[in-house]
Design a protein around this motif. Structure first.
Motif, PDB file in Angstrom:
ATOM      1  N   UNK A  65       0.793  -1.225   0.000  1.00  0.00           N
ATOM      2  CA  UNK A  65       0.000   0.000   0.000  1.00  0.00           C
ATOM      3  C   UNK A  65       0.825   1.274   0.000  1.00  0.00           C
ATOM      4  N   UNK A  66       2.138   1.158   0.244  1.00  0.00           N
ATOM      5  CA  UNK A  66       2.994   2.346   0.275  1.00  0.00           C
ATOM      6  C   UNK A  66       4.036   2.327  -0.843  1.00  0.00           C
ATOM      7  N   UNK A  67       4.534   1.137  -1.179  1.00  0.00           N
ATOM      8  CA  UNK A  67       5.580   0.999  -2.194  1.00  0.00           C
ATOM      9  C   UNK A  67       4.986   0.391  -3.461  1.00  0.00           C
ATOM     10  N   UNK A  68       5.528   0.796  -4.597  1.00  0.00           N
ATOM     11  CA  UNK A  68       5.110   0.255  -5.889  1.00  0.00           C
ATOM     12  C   UNK A  68       6.338  -0.087  -6.712  1.00  0.00           C
ATOM     13  N   UNK A  69       6.380  -1.319  -7.202  1.00  0.00           N
ATOM     14  CA  UNK A  69       7.472  -1.743  -8.071  1.00  0.00           C
ATOM     15  C   UNK A  69       6.976  -1.740  -9.516  1.00  0.00           C
TER      16      UNK A  69
END
Length: 120
Positions: A65-69
């Motif tokens: 919910x905070x990081x996106x790859x």
């Protein structure tokens, strides 16, 4: 030979954002997956996020919910967009790429790591 290089770390205040990059280069025939890990002082290495050659992603519970790859297949580069950063995200972030070389050998190579420091 396959080389992996991370960049984009730095110092940021809590609730801020950073974007890390990881570029793979060399005799790459195929990349099965690229994976971000992190290691904080005195702690074990922790999986942060994974992206496969087909674009499937997976995240560690602490960053969901905070990081996106994301991935640019044209340049064999993976990005880790980190939002709403917390002091507990402070760590050295490492990238791993694994797959097949043009000589049909398997590889699993690590970058040198990039430091992320989140101040409270």
């Amino acid at each position: 030979h396959v080389h992996v290089v991370e960049s984009g770390g730095g110092l940021v205040q809590a609730c801020g954002s950073l974007r890390l990059s990881c570029a793979a280069s060399g005799r790459i025939f195929m990349i099965n997956a690229m994976v971000w890990y992190r290691q904080a002082p005195g702690k074990q290495r922790e999986l942060v996020a994974t992206i496969t050659g087909g674009g499937h992603t997976n995240y560690g519970d602490s960053v969901k919910g905070r990081f996106t790859i994301s991935r640019d297949n044209a340049t064999d580069t993976v990005y880790l967009q980190m939002n709403h950063l917390k002091p507990e995200d402070t760590a050295v972030y490492y990238c791993n790429a694994w797959g097949l070389t043009t000589g049909s050998a398997t590889y699993s190579n690590w970058g040198q790591g990039t430091q992320v420091t989140v101040s409270s």
